[in-house]
Motif scaffolding. Structure first.
Motif, mmCIF file in Angstrom:
data_model
loop_
_atom_site.group_PDB
_atom_site.id
_atom_site.type_symbol
_atom_site.label_atom_id
_atom_site.label_comp_id
_atom_site.label_asym_id
_atom_site.label_seq_id
_atom_site.Cartn_x
_atom_site.Cartn_y
_atom_site.Cartn_z
ATOM 1 N N MET A 186 40.576 44.778 46.148
ATOM 2 C CA MET A 186 40.892 43.462 46.677
ATOM 3 C C MET A 186 41.259 42.542 45.508
ATOM 4 O O MET A 186 40.580 42.565 44.477
ATOM 5 C CB MET A 186 39.633 42.926 47.407
ATOM 6 N N GLN A 187 42.336 41.793 45.666
ATOM 7 C CA GLN A 187 42.728 40.852 44.604
ATOM 8 C C GLN A 187 41.798 39.649 44.604
ATOM 9 O O GLN A 187 41.369 39.201 45.660
ATOM 10 C CB GLN A 187 44.141 40.359 44.881
ATOM 11 N N THR A 188 41.512 39.150 43.425
ATOM 12 C CA THR A 188 40.676 37.931 43.361
ATOM 13 C C THR A 188 41.391 36.884 42.521
ATOM 14 O O THR A 188 42.288 37.208 41.733
ATOM 15 C CB THR A 188 39.308 38.232 42.719
ATOM 16 N N HIS A 189 40.987 35.645 42.707
ATOM 17 C CA HIS A 189 41.670 34.561 41.983
ATOM 18 C C HIS A 189 40.670 33.595 41.359
ATOM 19 O O HIS A 189 40.814 32.384 41.502
ATOM 20 C CB HIS A 189 42.619 33.813 42.939
ATOM 21 N N PHE A 190 39.674 34.122 40.707
ATOM 22 C CA PHE A 190 38.722 33.239 40.009
ATOM 23 C C PHE A 190 39.394 32.724 38.729
ATOM 24 O O PHE A 190 40.139 33.467 38.062
ATOM 25 C CB PHE A 190 37.460 34.019 39.617
ATOM 26 N N SER A 191 39.104 31.480 38.397
ATOM 27 C CA SER A 191 39.653 30.939 37.146
ATOM 28 C C SER A 191 38.787 31.426 35.969
ATOM 29 O O SER A 191 37.654 31.879 36.173
ATOM 30 C CB SER A 191 39.641 29.411 37.189
ATOM 31 N N LYS A 192 39.335 31.277 34.747
ATOM 32 C CA LYS A 192 38.566 31.677 33.559
ATOM 33 C C LYS A 192 37.266 30.886 33.476
ATOM 34 O O LYS A 192 36.227 31.393 33.083
ATOM 35 C CB LYS A 192 39.392 31.426 32.292
ATOM 36 N N GLU A 193 37.372 29.626 33.857
ATOM 37 C CA GLU A 193 36.204 28.747 33.814
ATOM 38 C C GLU A 193 35.123 29.261 34.780
ATOM 39 O O GLU A 193 33.941 29.336 34.437
ATOM 40 C CB GLU A 193 36.657 27.327 34.221
ATOM 41 N N GLN A 194 35.561 29.643 35.984
ATOM 42 C CA GLN A 194 34.601 30.143 36.984
ATOM 43 C C GLN A 194 33.919 31.425 36.502
ATOM 44 O O GLN A 194 32.746 31.658 36.754
ATOM 45 C CB GLN A 194 35.318 30.434 38.309
ATOM 46 N N LEU A 195 34.677 32.243 35.775
ATOM 47 C CA LEU A 195 34.127 33.530 35.346
ATOM 48 C C LEU A 195 33.158 33.404 34.168
ATOM 49 O O LEU A 195 32.571 34.400 33.744
ATOM 50 C CB LEU A 195 35.248 34.521 35.025
ATOM 51 N N LYS A 196 32.998 32.178 33.664
ATOM 52 C CA LYS A 196 31.959 31.986 32.631
ATOM 53 C C LYS A 196 30.571 32.028 33.267
ATOM 54 O O LYS A 196 29.574 32.214 32.596
ATOM 55 C CB LYS A 196 32.170 30.637 31.927
ATOM 56 N N ASN A 197 30.547 31.829 34.595
ATOM 57 C CA ASN A 197 29.281 31.901 35.325
ATOM 58 C C ASN A 197 28.959 33.376 35.603
ATOM 59 O O ASN A 197 29.780 34.104 36.144
ATOM 60 C CB ASN A 197 29.444 31.117 36.640
ATOM 61 N N LYS A 198 27.764 33.803 35.216
ATOM 62 C CA LYS A 198 27.421 35.231 35.315
ATOM 63 C C LYS A 198 27.451 35.757 36.765
ATOM 64 O O LYS A 198 27.829 36.905 37.006
ATOM 65 C CB LYS A 198 26.050 35.514 34.678
ATOM 66 N N ASP A 199 27.087 34.899 37.711
ATOM 67 C CA ASP A 199 27.076 35.357 39.109
ATOM 68 C C ASP A 199 28.500 35.517 39.639
ATOM 69 O O ASP A 199 28.801 36.465 40.352
ATOM 70 C CB ASP A 199 26.285 34.379 39.986
ATOM 71 N N ASN A 200 29.382 34.572 39.264
ATOM 72 C CA ASN A 200 30.789 34.714 39.661
ATOM 73 C C ASN A 200 31.381 35.974 39.047
ATOM 74 O O ASN A 200 32.135 36.701 39.690
ATOM 75 C CB ASN A 200 31.613 33.512 39.178
ATOM 76 N N LEU A 201 31.024 36.199 37.802
ATOM 77 C CA LEU A 201 31.571 37.364 37.098
ATOM 78 C C LEU A 201 31.177 38.667 37.803
ATOM 79 O O LEU A 201 32.023 39.530 38.045
ATOM 80 C CB LEU A 201 31.058 37.361 35.645
ATOM 81 N N SER A 202 29.893 38.779 38.158
ATOM 82 C CA SER A 202 29.486 40.033 38.801
ATOM 83 C C SER A 202 30.066 40.121 40.220
ATOM 84 O O SER A 202 30.482 41.188 40.662
ATOM 85 C CB SER A 202 27.970 40.213 38.780
ATOM 86 N N SER A 203 30.141 38.990 40.935
ATOM 87 C CA SER A 203 30.713 39.029 42.288
ATOM 88 C C SER A 203 32.197 39.383 42.233
ATOM 89 O O SER A 203 32.710 40.091 43.110
ATOM 90 C CB SER A 203 30.530 37.684 42.997
ATOM 91 N N GLU A 204 32.892 38.915 41.201
ATOM 92 C CA GLU A 204 34.315 39.241 41.082
ATOM 93 C C GLU A 204 34.503 40.759 40.930
ATOM 94 O O GLU A 204 35.365 41.366 41.564
ATOM 95 C CB GLU A 204 34.915 38.513 39.872
ATOM 96 N N LYS A 205 33.644 41.361 40.120
ATOM 97 C CA LYS A 205 33.736 42.824 39.919
ATOM 98 C C LYS A 205 33.482 43.561 41.231
ATOM 99 O O LYS A 205 34.137 44.551 41.536
ATOM 100 C CB LYS A 205 32.701 43.273 38.876
ATOM 101 N N ILE A 206 32.498 43.064 41.993
ATOM 102 C CA ILE A 206 32.174 43.704 43.284
ATOM 103 C C ILE A 206 33.370 43.577 44.231
ATOM 104 O O ILE A 206 33.803 44.550 44.849
ATOM 105 C CB ILE A 206 30.915 43.053 43.906
ATOM 106 N N LEU A 207 33.914 42.359 44.326
ATOM 107 C CA LEU A 207 35.027 42.115 45.257
ATOM 108 C C LEU A 207 36.237 42.980 44.930
ATOM 109 O O LEU A 207 36.917 43.489 45.811
ATOM 110 C CB LEU A 207 35.415 40.627 45.206
ATOM 111 N N ARG A 208 36.479 43.178 43.642
ATOM 112 C CA ARG A 208 37.654 43.966 43.229
ATOM 113 C C ARG A 208 37.548 45.436 43.650
ATOM 114 O O ARG A 208 38.545 46.121 43.758
ATOM 115 C CB ARG A 208 37.847 43.867 41.723
ATOM 116 N N LYS A 209 36.319 45.869 43.866
ATOM 117 C CA LYS A 209 36.132 47.272 44.295
ATOM 118 C C LYS A 209 36.477 47.479 45.771
ATOM 119 O O LYS A 209 36.723 48.594 46.209
ATOM 120 C CB LYS A 209 34.677 47.695 44.068
ATOM 121 N N CYS A 210 36.379 46.416 46.554
ATOM 122 C CA CYS A 210 36.585 46.549 48.003
ATOM 123 C C CYS A 210 38.069 46.743 48.317
ATOM 124 O O CYS A 210 38.916 45.966 47.881
ATOM 125 C CB CYS A 210 36.053 45.304 48.720
ATOM 126 N N VAL A 211 38.359 47.808 49.087
ATOM 127 C CA VAL A 211 39.758 48.082 49.454
ATOM 128 C C VAL A 211 40.015 47.726 50.925
ATOM 129 O O VAL A 211 40.973 48.179 51.527
ATOM 130 C CB VAL A 211 40.119 49.565 49.167
#
Ligand code: SF4
Ligand code: SF4
Length: 435
Positions: free
Chosen positions: A1-26
């Motif tokens: 799944m494509q995600t669109h978190f900003s660099k700023e958002q990905l400085k947050n550890k929870d956003n970072l881990s959720s982004e990785k999870i979301l990217r796995k979902c097809v």
């Protein structure tokens, strides 16, 4: 799944881990097929794939939660059946934990909701408070029909008996041998120790009988999962930190071979402490160690103990037909399924998996108190599947499931450890005395 978190958002550890999870979902939707709420309600937003989209939308767009999102996320049982099914390894557990915490921070629930959730958060996680409430409800139970529906249903789910005496904390339960073969700490469970202390007693007897010393540390009440699943991260973290400090600083240094959980819901959270504190430089290593040491009682016995089964003449002639209910937190959360069944089989009795056993009984922590209508339907389905086996009794490894299932059937239900204790020399469990 494509995600669109900003660099700023990905400085947050929870956003970072959720982004990785979301990217796995097809977004294949396989998970919907085994989701109990999707099966019951038939709405895409009441299945894992729909909920994943709702959480993604909130987090990515930094949106506060709204009534619609909260309704569908609240209906999730956190049973993790979807995680067992998902072919892409999507960690839905961590994503929904993040989603719930976001809801708690950004959404103001109606007053009655806030009151009930606050009440459950404060009462169930403190065994002293819970004990008082159990005693009070014992008196008001006959008059519950005068209360509003939600309160009435909650009172109905409370145990009808006075709580029994619990184990002493700060107690060491020694073995007969001077030098035990191992030393373990037992998590006695905030709710379990009040309503079913016999489960902890059976666990200690069983371990002691096999030369394992057991300590019950003082000050450890709730594992924190109750508040964690309500989205109350700050309160949950207070429990997590306190527990880590007690186990690690006071006990681990003196030597501890395992932390035993006999409530699979708590065990799942303990095994997640390492992830929860992954970015905390002070607690990271300690939390990881606690998670590594945590074992479900059946997992520990299977790997470390040769159980000394005693033949029971009378019972040998009369083999019991037992239904095994695999708690969601055990089979989906901790991926333990066959181990308890194989241990019970060693007692010489017949054990059967319940049909559609991957589906939740509706207990799910505080779910049966907060989502009573759905929980009741799930319970009804579970009981009808149990009846297909026609067992003499039911067993499982989680106090929540024991309480929920006992509300729907007259067939006795008990914890797996009580059977193992009985067949290795312990007393016959009270619920089976009439058999
Ligand atoms: S099965 Fe996994 S990959 Fe497929 S939609 Fe569900 S979570 Fe996404
Ligand atoms: S945790 Fe259970 S109820 Fe929630 S989405 Fe997954 S399968 Fe459905």
């Amino acid at each position: 799944m494509q995600t669109h978190f900003s660099k700023e958002q990905l400085k947050n550890k929870d956003n970072l881990s959720s982004e990785k999870i979301l990217r796995k979902c097809v977004h294949c939707g396989f998970c919907n097929a085994t989701c109990p709420t999707y099966q019951l309600l038939g709405d895409e937003l009441d299945g894992p794939r729909g909920r994943i989209y709702l959480i993604k939308d909130m987090l990515e767009n930094n949106k506060p939660a709204n009534e619609k999102i909260v309704k569908h996320i609240d209906r999730c049982l956190s049973c993790y059946s979807c995680m067992t099914t998902c072919p892409s390894g999507v960690n839905y557990m961590h994503l929904i934990d993040h989603g719930r915490s976001h809801i708690e921070k950004t959404y103001k629930r109606p007053f009655s909701d806030r009151f009930i959730r606050g009440f459950l958060s404060r009462v169930l996680s403190k065994s002293i408070n819970f004990r008082v409430i159990v005693i009070l409800t014992r008196f008001i139970k006959p008059f519950r029909f005068f209360f509003p529906k939600r309160v009435r249903e909650m009172i109905g789910l409370m145990p009808g008996k006075f709580p029994k005496k619990t184990l002493k904390e700060m107690q060491i339960y020694p073995t007969r041998k001077k030098k035990p073969v191992a030393r373990v700490a037992l998590l006695t469970g905030c709710v379990q120790k009040v309503i079913s202390p016999q489960i902890n007693e059976a666990t200690i007897r069983l371990l002691n009988r096999h030369d394992i010393e057991v300590v019950v540390p003082k000050g450890i009440d709730c594992c924190g999962s109750l508040n964690h699943h309500l989205g109350k991260s700050d309160l949950a973290h207070q429990f997590f930190r306190k527990n880590i400090s007690i186990w690690y600083d006071e006990y681990l240094k003196k030597g501890l071979d395992a932390i035993i959980s006999n409530t699979s819901g708590c065990g799942t959270t303990l095994k997640d402490y390492g992830f929860i504190f992954r970015s905390d430089k002070d607690l990271k290593q300690k939390a990881k160690k606690i998670s590594e040491l945590t074992k479900d009682i059946t997992e520990y016995l299977d790997a470390n103990v040769k159980l000394n089964f005693i033949k029971k003449k009378k019972d040998n002639d009369n083999k019991y037909k037992i239904a095994y209910h695999s708690a969601c937190s055990m089979q989906h959360g901790q991926k333990i399924h066959d181990v308890p069944i194989n241990l019970i089989k060693k007692t010489g009795n017949q054990v059967f998996n319940i049909p559609d056993g991957h589906l939740c009984c509706g207990s799910a922590g505080t779910y049966n108190l907060l989502q009573n209508d759905i929980a009741k339907k799930l319970l009804k389905n579970k009981i009808s599947n149990i009846d297909k086996i026609n067992p003499q009794f039911i067993t499982t490894g989680n106090i929540g499931c024991i309480t929920q299932i006992a509300n729907g059937t007259k067939i006795p239900i008990l914890h797996t450890v009580e059977i193992l204790d009985w067949y290795t020399g312990g007393p016959k469990p009270e619920v089976l005395r009439s058999l």
